[in-house]
Scaffold this motif. Structure first.
Motif, PDB file in Angstrom:
ATOM      1  N   ILE A 117       0.917  -0.913  -0.113  1.00  0.00           N
ATOM      2  CA  ILE A 117      -0.070  -0.124   0.069  1.00  0.00           C
ATOM      3  C   ILE A 117       0.967   1.302   0.020  1.00  0.00           C
ATOM      4  O   ILE A 117       0.591   2.325  -0.878  1.00  0.00           O
ATOM      5  CB  ILE A 117      -1.118   0.038   1.197  1.00  0.00           C
ATOM      6  N   GLU A 118       2.023   1.158   0.920  1.00  0.00           N
ATOM      7  CA  GLU A 118       2.580   2.479   0.967  1.00  0.00           C
ATOM      8  C   GLU A 118       3.709   2.648  -0.251  1.00  0.00           C
ATOM      9  O   GLU A 118       3.279   3.987  -0.730  1.00  0.00           O
ATOM     10  CB  GLU A 118       3.697   2.164   2.384  1.00  0.00           C
ATOM     11  N   ILE A 119       3.975   1.595  -0.739  1.00  0.00           N
ATOM     12  CA  ILE A 119       4.810   2.133  -2.134  1.00  0.00           C
ATOM     13  C   ILE A 119       4.035   2.508  -3.079  1.00  0.00           C
ATOM     14  O   ILE A 119       4.612   3.418  -4.029  1.00  0.00           O
ATOM     15  CB  ILE A 119       5.479   0.641  -2.328  1.00  0.00           C
ATOM     16  N   THR A 120       2.790   1.714  -3.221  1.00  0.00           N
ATOM     17  CA  THR A 120       1.856   2.210  -4.543  1.00  0.00           C
ATOM     18  C   THR A 120       1.604   3.685  -4.289  1.00  0.00           C
ATOM     19  O   THR A 120       1.429   4.475  -5.440  1.00  0.00           O
ATOM     20  CB  THR A 120       0.522   1.236  -4.306  1.00  0.00           C
ATOM     21  N   GLU A 121       1.195   4.119  -3.055  1.00  0.00           N
ATOM     22  CA  GLU A 121       0.817   5.251  -2.866  1.00  0.00           C
ATOM     23  C   GLU A 121       1.975   6.591  -3.170  1.00  0.00           C
ATOM     24  O   GLU A 121       1.544   7.631  -3.807  1.00  0.00           O
ATOM     25  CB  GLU A 121       0.361   5.519  -1.236  1.00  0.00           C
ATOM     26  N   VAL A 122       3.263   5.832  -2.612  1.00  0.00           N
ATOM     27  CA  VAL A 122       4.233   6.813  -2.700  1.00  0.00           C
ATOM     28  C   VAL A 122       4.755   7.111  -4.043  1.00  0.00           C
ATOM     29  O   VAL A 122       5.071   8.356  -4.585  1.00  0.00           O
ATOM     30  CB  VAL A 122       5.288   6.501  -1.794  1.00  0.00           C
ATOM     31  N   GLU A 123       4.700   5.937  -4.795  1.00  0.00           N
ATOM     32  CA  GLU A 123       5.118   6.052  -6.431  1.00  0.00           C
ATOM     33  C   GLU A 123       4.115   6.829  -7.029  1.00  0.00           C
ATOM     34  O   GLU A 123       4.428   7.759  -8.008  1.00  0.00           O
ATOM     35  CB  GLU A 123       5.168   4.724  -6.787  1.00  0.00           C
ATOM     36  N   ALA A 124       2.757   6.719  -6.627  1.00  0.00           N
ATOM     37  CA  ALA A 124       1.773   7.662  -7.386  1.00  0.00           C
ATOM     38  C   ALA A 124       2.110   9.068  -7.088  1.00  0.00           C
ATOM     39  O   ALA A 124       1.929  10.025  -8.111  1.00  0.00           O
ATOM     40  CB  ALA A 124       0.445   7.407  -6.997  1.00  0.00           C
ATOM     41  N   LEU A 125       2.467   9.618  -5.775  1.00  0.00           N
ATOM     42  CA  LEU A 125       2.520  10.832  -5.522  1.00  0.00           C
ATOM     43  C   LEU A 125       3.695  11.207  -6.198  1.00  0.00           C
ATOM     44  O   LEU A 125       3.804  12.595  -6.626  1.00  0.00           O
ATOM     45  CB  LEU A 125       2.755  11.031  -3.896  1.00  0.00           C
ATOM     46  N   PHE A 126       5.012  10.566  -6.065  1.00  0.00           N
ATOM     47  CA  PHE A 126       6.233  11.072  -6.988  1.00  0.00           C
ATOM     48  C   PHE A 126       5.723  11.446  -8.435  1.00  0.00           C
ATOM     49  O   PHE A 126       6.238  12.438  -9.116  1.00  0.00           O
ATOM     50  CB  PHE A 126       7.220   9.953  -7.051  1.00  0.00           C
ATOM     51  N   ARG A 127       4.987  10.427  -8.968  1.00  0.00           N
ATOM     52  CA  ARG A 127       4.564  10.702 -10.454  1.00  0.00           C
ATOM     53  C   ARG A 127       3.814  11.752 -10.606  1.00  0.00           C
ATOM     54  O   ARG A 127       3.951  12.751 -11.515  1.00  0.00           O
ATOM     55  CB  ARG A 127       3.967   9.400 -10.974  1.00  0.00           C
ATOM     56  N   LYS A 128       2.860  12.087  -9.588  1.00  0.00           N
ATOM     57  CA  LYS A 128       1.758  12.987  -9.730  1.00  0.00           C
ATOM     58  C   LYS A 128       2.617  14.501  -9.760  1.00  0.00           C
ATOM     59  O   LYS A 128       2.107  15.377 -10.338  1.00  0.00           O
ATOM     60  CB  LYS A 128       0.804  12.911  -8.635  1.00  0.00           C
ATOM     61  N   ASN A 129       3.529  14.534  -8.811  1.00  0.00           N
ATOM     62  CA  ASN A 129       4.224  15.724  -8.390  1.00  0.00           C
ATOM     63  C   ASN A 129       5.460  15.836  -9.414  1.00  0.00           C
ATOM     64  O   ASN A 129       6.237  16.847  -9.301  1.00  0.00           O
ATOM     65  CB  ASN A 129       4.496  15.778  -7.126  1.00  0.00           C
ATOM     66  N   LYS A 130       5.707  14.999 -10.317  1.00  0.00           N
ATOM     67  CA  LYS A 130       6.702  14.886 -11.212  1.00  0.00           C
ATOM     68  C   LYS A 130       8.106  15.076 -10.319  1.00  0.00           C
ATOM     69  O   LYS A 130       9.049  15.821 -10.773  1.00  0.00           O
ATOM     70  CB  LYS A 130       6.696  16.147 -12.216  1.00  0.00           C
ATOM     71  N   ILE A 131       8.200  14.414  -9.454  1.00  0.00           N
ATOM     72  CA  ILE A 131       9.370  14.145  -8.655  1.00  0.00           C
ATOM     73  C   ILE A 131      10.341  12.970  -9.176  1.00  0.00           C
ATOM     74  O   ILE A 131       9.708  11.840  -9.332  1.00  0.00           O
ATOM     75  CB  ILE A 131       9.178  13.801  -7.033  1.00  0.00           C
ATOM     76  N   ASN A 132      11.398  13.220  -9.458  1.00  0.00           N
ATOM     77  CA  ASN A 132      12.148  12.008  -9.967  1.00  0.00           C
ATOM     78  C   ASN A 132      12.488  10.982  -8.866  1.00  0.00           C
ATOM     79  O   ASN A 132      12.538  11.557  -7.745  1.00  0.00           O
ATOM     80  CB  ASN A 132      13.846  12.517 -10.418  1.00  0.00           C
ATOM     81  N   TYR A 133      12.548   9.712  -9.090  1.00  0.00           N
ATOM     82  CA  TYR A 133      12.554   8.669  -8.085  1.00  0.00           C
ATOM     83  C   TYR A 133      13.322   7.599  -8.663  1.00  0.00           C
ATOM     84  O   TYR A 133      13.361   7.324  -9.787  1.00  0.00           O
ATOM     85  CB  TYR A 133      11.259   8.410  -7.303  1.00  0.00           C
ATOM     86  N   LEU A 134      13.883   6.909  -7.522  1.00  0.00           N
ATOM     87  CA  LEU A 134      14.864   5.580  -7.850  1.00  0.00           C
ATOM     88  C   LEU A 134      14.290   4.511  -7.167  1.00  0.00           C
ATOM     89  O   LEU A 134      13.990   4.802  -5.813  1.00  0.00           O
ATOM     90  CB  LEU A 134      16.157   6.138  -7.437  1.00  0.00           C
ATOM     91  N   ASN A 135      14.330   3.310  -7.509  1.00  0.00           N
ATOM     92  CA  ASN A 135      13.992   2.198  -6.999  1.00  0.00           C
ATOM     93  C   ASN A 135      15.628   1.698  -6.256  1.00  0.00           C
ATOM     94  O   ASN A 135      16.240   1.121  -7.074  1.00  0.00           O
ATOM     95  CB  ASN A 135      13.235   1.055  -7.755  1.00  0.00           C
ATOM     96  N   THR A 136      15.231   1.525  -5.127  1.00  0.00           N
ATOM     97  CA  THR A 136      16.622   1.240  -4.306  1.00  0.00           C
ATOM     98  C   THR A 136      16.938  -0.373  -4.034  1.00  0.00           C
ATOM     99  O   THR A 136      18.139  -0.657  -3.475  1.00  0.00           O
ATOM    100  CB  THR A 136      16.600   1.887  -3.178  1.00  0.00           C
TER     101      THR A 136
END
Lengths: 287, 287
Positions: A245-264
């Motif tokens: 749940i947390e990962i799904t939500e956070v990745e959606a937030l990153f995408r929505k806000n156009k924040i670069n992100y990395l899978n660690t």
């Protein structure tokens, strides 16, 4: 007289070698480079790291240690060394080890290209000098800043952050922030999204002015659950369901806000940190 | 056609060179070793660190960048690289730069000694693999422990510390503890003596059971005052007088309790950390 059992080498057997990393300084460079080189060979090693070898007596002790291993095994220990004093160096190279000067091996070809004599005494890789003292203070300041802005402790002075790392609990924010500060002198804040945030997850208002400094971390739910399980066994916090749940939500937030992100998931702290630097165009300082 | 001004080299002038550190990984090894090698020459450098160079397009961009500098200056940029893919590597080495393969230069002589073919694909210096995942978790655990035991925050679980660092405020305890955890996976607690402790300074009862884990840091009062002045200008805390009192008291305590200690004034975090490891016989893990 002790009877010595010589190792019998068979086909397909992994070879074993004793390895020495010897330096008149910290031996960090010798160790890192030596491991990089050795990792290309299918051998297992028993290693000895010997820093601050600056006098003849210490060098002679080490030579004896190398020779004792050689006499017992009839296999030459591998010796990666970096020593300026030729007196001390000669003692090491007169051992029965197979000795490689990690810095000089590269200095020789460079000397020809640059057309200047090298001055080994100029060199102290992980040292402190008048020259780098102010840089060094900047490094300590970065560590202070990063600790004060770890895990969302403080949202003040975020304008002084060079990067603000976002992610759920245990995705790698803190080690990455500290590595960025320690290794590269980067002021790195980090901010956690907690389970309570997950309903209608939004970017906190305090972070919005710093959109261009934000960088997200994500991780596979399976790995996250395993890491959390170490911390709180059989908790909701560590359950795979909660992690998903947390990962799904956070990745959606990153995408929505156009924040670069990395899978660690498959990356070390070093890799995550340098990828962030690269992605954000930050300056890599050397200490 | 742009007219290019060639640099005129005069006697005694410090030479300037462009330097590239290029890697298919983090480029940390290339950077550290390249700086170590270059620091032996009286030259000033403009450096470009390019990590994660894993495909031909990126390599070609970099080759162009190297060639552009060469064309503008007629001086070959120095290129320290570590790349496994021969396709990518060949693009870099076909540039106008003076290229040095930092790992292979050492692999070649070793190959002869070991008598085995190197397998470059085995190698990923600062990477994460199945093989080192549990080690890696130990590193993260060490960082967690160290943060939880920074600055005397918690005196619980001190039996799990591998070292407990003691000293006055701003003598280097926190950066050293974090470096020990990050670089070597060592669980390092630290405990501060404050100005209020100075009257009749004694070793806290909580620390006494761990006598053999204690390590003291000290520093010159002048350097301490300068560091503190950055934090709290014109304060009693930063006054030379106060710094002198604290250092005198703390050193007396170290001697009285037979605690090994180190003067950090002229040492970097790397040097302090490796000296502690050496002095206490701690294990240096590699990550």
């Amino acid at each position: 007289m002790i009877e010595i059992q010589l190792p019998q080498i068979q086909d397909n057997e992994i070879l074993e070698r004793s390895v020495f990393f010897i330096s008149d300084g910290t031996a960090i460079t010798a160790e890192v480079l030596g491991h990089a080189v050795l990792s290309q060979f299918p051998i297992t090693i028993t290693s000895y790291t010997l820093p601050f070898v600056t006098n003849k007596i210490r060098a002679e002790e080490i030579r004896n240690q190398i020779n004792t291993i050689y006499q017992a095994t009839q296999i030459r220990p591998l010796v990666f060394y970096s020593i300026i004093s030729s007196e001390v160096k000669n003692i090491i190279t007169s051992s029965k080890g197979f000795c490689l000067d990690i810095v000089q091996t590269l200095v020789a070809p460079l000397q020809q290209e640059i057309g200047l004599e090298p001055k080994p005494e100029l060199h102290r890789t992980h040292g402190l000098s008048e020259k780098n003292l102010s840089q060094y203070d900047a490094r300590i300041a970065a560590i202070d800043y990063t600790l004060a802005h770890d895990d969302g402790i403080s949202l003040r002075n975020l304008d002084q952050a060079q990067v603000i790392i976002l992610g759920v609990s245990r995705c790698g924010k803190t080690p990455t922030s500290l590595y960025l500060a320690m290794q590269f002198g980067i002021q790195a804040a980090n901010y956690p999204f907690t389970a309570d945030d997950m309903d209608n997850l939004q970017l906190p208002a305090d972070l919005k002015p710093f959109q261009q400094k934000l960088f997200g971390l994500t991780i596979s739910p399976e790995r996250l659950a395993a890491i959390r399980e170490e911390r709180r066994e059989n908790s909701r916090y560590a359950s795979l369901r909660q992690c998903r749940i947390e990962i799904t939500e956070v990745e959606a937030l990153f995408r929505k806000n156009k924040i670069n992100y990395l899978n660690t998931t498959n990356y070390s702290v070093e890799e995550i940190s340098t990828k962030i630097i690269d992605s954000m165009g930050l300056k890599r300082r050397m200490f």
